[in-house]
Design a protein around this motif. Sequence first.
Motif, PDB file in Angstrom:
ATOM      1  N   LEU A 164       0.822  -1.218   0.000  1.00 58.38           N
ATOM      2  CA  LEU A 164       0.000   0.000   0.000  1.00 58.38           C
ATOM      3  C   LEU A 164       0.852   1.262   0.000  1.00 58.38           C
ATOM      4  CD1 LEU A 164      -3.098  -0.383   2.344  1.00 58.38           C
ATOM      5  CD2 LEU A 164      -3.057   0.466   0.021  1.00 58.38           C
ATOM      6  N   LEU A 165       1.908   1.270   0.774  1.00 59.70           N
ATOM      7  CA  LEU A 165       2.783   2.449   0.810  1.00 59.70           C
ATOM      8  C   LEU A 165       3.463   2.664  -0.543  1.00 59.70           C
ATOM      9  CD1 LEU A 165       4.268   2.060   4.398  1.00 59.70           C
ATOM     10  CD2 LEU A 165       2.466   3.647   3.634  1.00 59.70           C
ATOM     11  N   LEU A 166       3.878   1.578  -1.189  1.00 64.48           N
ATOM     12  CA  LEU A 166       4.461   1.697  -2.531  1.00 64.48           C
ATOM     13  C   LEU A 166       3.404   2.176  -3.533  1.00 64.48           C
ATOM     14  CD1 LEU A 166       6.654  -1.540  -2.618  1.00 64.48           C
ATOM     15  CD2 LEU A 166       7.482   0.833  -2.551  1.00 64.48           C
ATOM     16  N   THR A 167       2.189   1.676  -3.394  1.00 65.73           N
ATOM     17  CA  THR A 167       1.089   2.117  -4.259  1.00 65.73           C
ATOM     18  C   THR A 167       0.842   3.606  -4.079  1.00 65.73           C
ATOM     19  OG1 THR A 167       0.045  -0.068  -4.065  1.00 65.73           O
ATOM     20  CG2 THR A 167      -1.334   1.730  -4.887  1.00 65.73           C
ATOM     21  N   THR A 168       0.799   4.048  -2.823  1.00 62.90           N
ATOM     22  CA  THR A 168       0.548   5.464  -2.536  1.00 62.90           C
ATOM     23  C   THR A 168       1.650   6.343  -3.117  1.00 62.90           C
ATOM     24  OG1 THR A 168      -0.630   4.833  -0.520  1.00 62.90           O
ATOM     25  CG2 THR A 168       0.087   7.131  -0.695  1.00 62.90           C
ATOM     26  N   GLY A 169       2.889   5.933  -2.951  1.00 61.64           N
ATOM     27  CA  GLY A 169       4.007   6.701  -3.508  1.00 61.64           C
ATOM     28  C   GLY A 169       3.952   6.779  -5.019  1.00 61.64           C
ATOM     29  N   THR A 170       3.673   5.656  -5.656  1.00 63.10           N
ATOM     30  CA  THR A 170       3.612   5.630  -7.116  1.00 63.10           C
ATOM     31  C   THR A 170       2.383   6.377  -7.631  1.00 63.10           C
ATOM     32  OG1 THR A 170       4.639   3.444  -6.968  1.00 63.10           O
ATOM     33  CG2 THR A 170       3.842   4.101  -9.114  1.00 63.10           C
ATOM     34  N   ALA A 171       1.258   6.277  -6.913  1.00 60.60           N
ATOM     35  CA  ALA A 171       0.059   7.023  -7.310  1.00 60.60           C
ATOM     36  C   ALA A 171       0.281   8.532  -7.153  1.00 60.60           C
ATOM     37  CB  ALA A 171      -1.149   6.570  -6.489  1.00 60.60           C
ATOM     38  N   THR A 172       1.032   8.921  -6.125  1.00 62.23           N
ATOM     39  CA  THR A 172       1.362  10.340  -5.935  1.00 62.23           C
ATOM     40  C   THR A 172       2.248  10.829  -7.081  1.00 62.23           C
ATOM     41  OG1 THR A 172       1.174  10.101  -3.537  1.00 62.23           O
ATOM     42  CG2 THR A 172       2.415  12.011  -4.359  1.00 62.23           C
ATOM     43  N   ALA A 173       3.247  10.023  -7.457  1.00 62.24           N
ATOM     44  CA  ALA A 173       4.115  10.379  -8.587  1.00 62.24           C
ATOM     45  C   ALA A 173       3.301  10.447  -9.883  1.00 62.24           C
ATOM     46  CB  ALA A 173       5.253   9.374  -8.714  1.00 62.24           C
ATOM     47  N   THR A 174       2.363   9.528 -10.047  1.00 62.13           N
ATOM     48  CA  THR A 174       1.485   9.538 -11.222  1.00 62.13           C
ATOM     49  C   THR A 174       0.706  10.848 -11.275  1.00 62.13           C
ATOM     50  OG1 THR A 174       1.245   7.125 -11.166  1.00 62.13           O
ATOM     51  CG2 THR A 174      -0.452   8.363 -12.356  1.00 62.13           C
ATOM     52  N   THR A 175       0.103  11.202 -10.154  1.00 64.72           N
ATOM     53  CA  THR A 175      -0.702  12.425 -10.086  1.00 64.72           C
ATOM     54  C   THR A 175       0.144  13.648 -10.412  1.00 64.72           C
ATOM     55  OG1 THR A 175      -2.086  11.373  -8.414  1.00 64.72           O
ATOM     56  CG2 THR A 175      -2.255  13.774  -8.610  1.00 64.72           C
ATOM     57  N   ALA A 176       1.340  13.723  -9.847  1.00 64.53           N
ATOM     58  CA  ALA A 176       2.239  14.850 -10.116  1.00 64.53           C
ATOM     59  C   ALA A 176       2.620  14.902 -11.593  1.00 64.53           C
ATOM     60  CB  ALA A 176       3.485  14.752  -9.237  1.00 64.53           C
ATOM     61  N   SER A 177       2.890  13.752 -12.194  1.00 60.10           N
ATOM     62  CA  SER A 177       3.279  13.738 -13.609  1.00 60.10           C
ATOM     63  C   SER A 177       2.105  14.116 -14.514  1.00 60.10           C
ATOM     64  CB  SER A 177       3.843  12.372 -14.004  1.00 60.10           C
ATOM     65  OG  SER A 177       2.828  11.405 -14.155  1.00 60.10           O
ATOM     66  N   TRP A 178       0.892  13.822 -14.086  1.00 55.79           N
ATOM     67  CA  TRP A 178      -0.288  14.158 -14.883  1.00 55.79           C
ATOM     68  C   TRP A 178      -0.657  15.631 -14.787  1.00 55.79           C
ATOM     69  CZ3 TRP A 178      -4.524   9.859 -14.036  1.00 55.79           C
ATOM     70  CH2 TRP A 178      -4.059   8.643 -14.550  1.00 55.79           C
ATOM     71  N   TYR A 179      -0.272  16.287 -13.709  1.00 52.88           N
ATOM     72  CA  TYR A 179      -0.750  17.640 -13.445  1.00 52.88           C
ATOM     73  C   TYR A 179      -0.447  18.615 -14.590  1.00 52.88           C
ATOM     74  CZ  TYR A 179      -1.909  21.943 -11.057  1.00 52.88           C
ATOM     75  OH  TYR A 179      -2.472  23.153 -10.732  1.00 52.88           O
ATOM     76  N   ASN A 180       0.755  18.562 -15.143  1.00 51.33           N
ATOM     77  CA  ASN A 180       1.115  19.484 -16.228  1.00 51.33           C
ATOM     78  C   ASN A 180       0.622  19.015 -17.594  1.00 51.33           C
ATOM     79  OD1 ASN A 180       2.367  21.426 -14.623  1.00 51.33           O
ATOM     80  ND2 ASN A 180       4.266  20.243 -14.585  1.00 51.33           N
ATOM     81  N   ILE A 181       0.094  17.802 -17.645  1.00 56.48           N
ATOM     82  CA  ILE A 181      -0.443  17.283 -18.908  1.00 56.48           C
ATOM     83  C   ILE A 181      -1.941  17.570 -18.987  1.00 56.48           C
ATOM     84  CG2 ILE A 181      -0.853  15.184 -20.257  1.00 56.48           C
ATOM     85  CD1 ILE A 181       1.698  14.055 -18.739  1.00 56.48           C
ATOM     86  N   ASN A 182      -2.660  17.201 -17.921  1.00 60.83           N
ATOM     87  CA  ASN A 182      -4.108  17.395 -17.893  1.00 60.83           C
ATOM     88  C   ASN A 182      -4.529  17.514 -16.426  1.00 60.83           C
ATOM     89  OD1 ASN A 182      -7.001  16.574 -17.718  1.00 60.83           O
ATOM     90  ND2 ASN A 182      -6.784  16.419 -19.950  1.00 60.83           N
ATOM     91  N   LYS A 183      -4.834  18.718 -16.012  1.00 59.47           N
ATOM     92  CA  LYS A 183      -5.170  18.971 -14.605  1.00 59.47           C
ATOM     93  C   LYS A 183      -6.394  18.178 -14.153  1.00 59.47           C
ATOM     94  CE  LYS A 183      -2.975  23.488 -14.112  1.00 59.47           C
ATOM     95  NZ  LYS A 183      -1.913  23.094 -14.985  1.00 59.47           N
ATOM     96  N   THR A 184      -7.373  18.019 -15.027  1.00 63.59           N
ATOM     97  CA  THR A 184      -8.557  17.236 -14.664  1.00 63.59           C
ATOM     98  C   THR A 184      -8.161  15.803 -14.315  1.00 63.59           C
ATOM     99  OG1 THR A 184      -9.989  18.599 -16.057  1.00 63.59           O
ATOM    100  CG2 THR A 184     -10.811  16.405 -15.459  1.00 63.59           C
ATOM    101  N   ALA A 185      -7.275  15.206 -15.107  1.00 59.32           N
ATOM    102  CA  ALA A 185      -6.800  13.844 -14.830  1.00 59.32           C
ATOM    103  C   ALA A 185      -6.133  13.782 -13.460  1.00 59.32           C
ATOM    104  CB  ALA A 185      -5.831  13.395 -15.923  1.00 59.32           C
ATOM    105  N   ALA A 186      -5.309  14.782 -13.162  1.00 65.46           N
ATOM    106  CA  ALA A 186      -4.637  14.810 -11.852  1.00 65.46           C
ATOM    107  C   ALA A 186      -5.658  14.959 -10.726  1.00 65.46           C
ATOM    108  CB  ALA A 186      -3.615  15.954 -11.810  1.00 65.46           C
TER     109      ALA A 186
END
Length: 164
Positions: A114-136
Amino acid sequence: MEVVPAWGPAVGFTFLPHAGGFLGSKITKKEIPAWYESLQKPSWCPPNWVFAPVWGTLYTSMGYGSYLVWKELGGFNEKSVVPLGLYAGQLALNWAWTPVFFGAHKMGWGLVTLLLTTGTATATTASWYNINKTAAYLMVPYLAWLTMASALNYRIWKDNRNKK
């Protein structure tokens, strides 16, 4: 001749996360009465009936977010490797939690997953933010739920360490 209708990718991306959830539910349904019910849980643990609709909603929103990123970046290409690769990694970790926690009864390893999932999901969200804010933004409820799930997993592990 159009092989895939224009709406096909949106539907496919949106429902892909549900595949692992559906397979995991087979394990969960078997283990709730046989094992999970016997565990000591904190008073703030949600009732069992809450988990399926919450996960259904979270899987739908993250799946649609991945479609928005895929579409914005023009499909699978060099630009999409990191944001969609992070997404695929967190999704694989998400799907792995159920067999680890419920299937193998490895509460500590479930927490690590779960902690690895949370870290990777956080990185995913950060990487999406500059691509598509709605997705983030579609990932934010998922991150909140992962935080609660991590705390719950920790308490269950801590309170049941000696239980076989």
